[in-house]
Design a protein around this motif. Structure first.
Motif, PDB file in Angstrom:
ATOM      1  N   GLU A   1     -18.336  29.638  -2.998  1.00  0.00           N
ATOM      2  CA  GLU A   1     -18.647  30.759  -3.680  1.00  0.00           C
ATOM      3  C   GLU A   1     -20.092  31.091  -4.174  1.00  0.00           C
ATOM      4  O   GLU A   1     -20.544  32.209  -4.179  1.00  0.00           O
ATOM      5  N   ARG A   2     -20.833  29.967  -4.508  1.00  0.00           N
ATOM      6  CA  ARG A   2     -22.348  29.914  -4.669  1.00  0.00           C
ATOM      7  C   ARG A   2     -23.197  30.726  -3.845  1.00  0.00           C
ATOM      8  O   ARG A   2     -23.968  31.415  -4.213  1.00  0.00           O
ATOM      9  N   ARG A   3     -22.626  30.326  -2.636  1.00  0.00           N
ATOM     10  CA  ARG A   3     -23.310  30.841  -1.237  1.00  0.00           C
ATOM     11  C   ARG A   3     -23.318  32.426  -1.295  1.00  0.00           C
ATOM     12  O   ARG A   3     -24.101  33.018  -0.466  1.00  0.00           O
ATOM     13  N   VAL A   4     -22.243  32.948  -1.800  1.00  0.00           N
ATOM     14  CA  VAL A   4     -21.874  34.468  -1.563  1.00  0.00           C
ATOM     15  C   VAL A   4     -21.761  35.036  -2.949  1.00  0.00           C
ATOM     16  O   VAL A   4     -20.723  35.949  -3.004  1.00  0.00           O
ATOM     17  N   GLN A   5     -22.212  34.307  -3.796  1.00  0.00           N
ATOM     18  CA  GLN A   5     -21.937  34.829  -5.327  1.00  0.00           C
ATOM     19  C   GLN A   5     -22.235  36.531  -5.480  1.00  0.00           C
ATOM     20  O   GLN A   5     -21.146  37.322  -6.298  1.00  0.00           O
ATOM     21  N   GLY A   6     -23.208  36.988  -4.894  1.00  0.00           N
ATOM     22  CA  GLY A   6     -23.568  38.434  -5.122  1.00  0.00           C
ATOM     23  C   GLY A   6     -22.511  39.374  -4.346  1.00  0.00           C
ATOM     24  O   GLY A   6     -22.213  40.416  -5.045  1.00  0.00           O
ATOM     25  N   LEU A   7     -21.704  38.758  -3.185  1.00  0.00           N
ATOM     26  CA  LEU A   7     -20.744  39.433  -2.669  1.00  0.00           C
ATOM     27  C   LEU A   7     -19.667  39.474  -3.287  1.00  0.00           C
ATOM     28  O   LEU A   7     -19.069  40.450  -3.628  1.00  0.00           O
ATOM     29  N   LEU A   8     -19.208  38.402  -4.025  1.00  0.00           N
ATOM     30  CA  LEU A   8     -17.938  38.424  -4.846  1.00  0.00           C
ATOM     31  C   LEU A   8     -18.104  39.154  -6.024  1.00  0.00           C
ATOM     32  O   LEU A   8     -17.229  39.747  -6.658  1.00  0.00           O
ATOM     33  N   THR A   9     -19.333  39.216  -6.584  1.00  0.00           N
ATOM     34  CA  THR A   9     -19.688  39.923  -7.786  1.00  0.00           C
ATOM     35  C   THR A   9     -19.515  41.203  -7.586  1.00  0.00           C
ATOM     36  O   THR A   9     -18.786  42.431  -8.233  1.00  0.00           O
TER      37      THR A   9
END
Length: 377
Positions: A141-149
């Motif tokens: 999740e940390r690697r794609v946090q901006g996308l999940l946000t």
């Protein structure tokens, strides 16, 4: 001696490619280039060349011919045109492609809007990465946090987010998006927008080469909105979304615009639109129904997909003892090669991977020697 214009050359090669696609055994390309291999689709090279030429004036140069990289760009554009009408899945590498090595997808990443628009137009998107965190979806999740946000801010439905996956650890781990009620997830992890992880990416995957250690990420685009949602595909966007160009014809799950007040802050996907036109704004309202969730909203998290739901029978038959022995041999070889190269390293061992992190500055060629030695022996 007769000469050809640039367009005539492209038209000739386009015919040759089409012929090779129809008959790869007896084609002219097979005779000229015996190891050419398979061509999976005809390529509209003339159309692609015109598009590229409009920006970079290949046909109008007098002293500087087109180089290999430019011709590769033309072929890539042609392949995009050829694939777009039937595109169902698009995959992206992570480190060095979607973000800098060792960084992550921040909220200002310009690819966020393109990924969301693909998903909203019924295209599955997968990020394929060597990074592997067995049993730890939060690290993915940390690697794609901006996308999940962005998924959360747009309140994308489960139908849309079901088209996003991460394939990690060199095809050892598959993750999907799940919608979690906010009230039951108050302790969710967060990450800053500085581009640095709480735990840096490390390691060299035994089967495929080396992951680079963290380096400084690209500087933020000062014209880019911090939530990463300023990039929207215009209605004249590429062939991949040409069938959705009419706002009134969209289905409830296929929005073109990501926010009602978004501005185009980067050049749109279609190179036929000039860069200056990308500064225009739009006031259309998204044409999809947001997911409301329970308790006032949902968080968008990642979870591992059960391996029996996606692995092939041969993968499920892998013996854990044999995997361990293979990794043992790879670890010994990495240590021996590092000693031969006079490189001090730290060994990173995981259930499905083994690798190294250099303890001193080195160059790409040394890391490549390590990877190729491992791959060859």
């Amino acid at each position: 001696m007769s000469t050809h214009t640039c367009e005539e050359v492209m038209a000739k090669v386009e015919r040759w490619v089409a012929e090779h696609h129809r008959d790869p055994v007896n084609s002219r390309l097979q005779r000229l280039i015996p190891n050419i291999g398979q061509v999976f689709s005809p390529l509209p090279l003339v159309e692609a060349f015109k598009e590229y030429d409009a920006f970079f004036a290949l046909s109008r140069r007098r002293y500087v011919p087109a180089n290999f990289a430019e011709l590769r760009h033309v072929v890539n554009i042609a392949q995009v045109y050829a694939s777009a009408p039937t595109l169902k899945l698009i995959t992206f590498d992570a480190d060095g492609t979607l973000y800098a090595d060792g960084a992550h997808i921040g909220q200002d990443n310009q690819m966020i809007a393109h990924i969301v628009n693909l998903m909203c137009n019924n295209v599955h998107v997968a990020i394929v990465t060597a990074a592997g965190y067995p049993g730890e979806p939060r690290k993915f999740e940390r690697r794609v946090q901006g996308l999940l946000t962005a998924f959360k801010r747009l309140r994308l439905s489960e139908e849309i987010t079901s088209r996003f996956h991460i394939m990690g650890g060199e095809c050892n781990y598959l993750l999907r998006v799940v919608h979690v009620p906010v009230s039951s997830n108050s302790g969710s992890n967060s990450i800053s927008n500085s581009g640095k992880l709480e735990e840096s990416s490390k390691g060299a995957a035994a089967g495929s080469g080396l992951e680079s250690t963290g380096r400084s990420r690209n500087e933020d685009n000062s014209n880019q909105r911090k939530d990463g949602l300023a990039n929207v595909l215009p209605q004249s966007a590429s062939a991949a979304t040409s069938s959705h160009s009419s706002h009134s014809s969209h289905s409830s799950s296929s929005p073109v615009l990501l926010s009602s007040s978004a501005h185009l802050s980067t050049m749109p996907i279609s190179p036929t639109t000039s860069p200056s036109s990308s500064s225009s704004s739009s006031s259309f309202t998204p044409s999809f129904t947001p997911s409301t969730g329970s308790g006032g909203g949902v968080d968008y998290r990642l979870e591992f997909v059960n391996e029996r739901d996606w692995k092939t029978p041969s993968m499920l038959d892998w013996d854990e003892r044999e995997i361990s022995l293979l990794l043992d041999d790879a670890e010994v070889l990495l240590k021996e090669t590092a000693r031969r190269l006079n490189l001090s390293v730290t060994i990173i061992r995981k259930p499905r991977a083994v690798g190294i992190v250099p303890n001193q500055p080195t160059i790409y060629e040394v890391l490549e020697e390590l990877a190729l030695t491992l791959q060859t022996q």
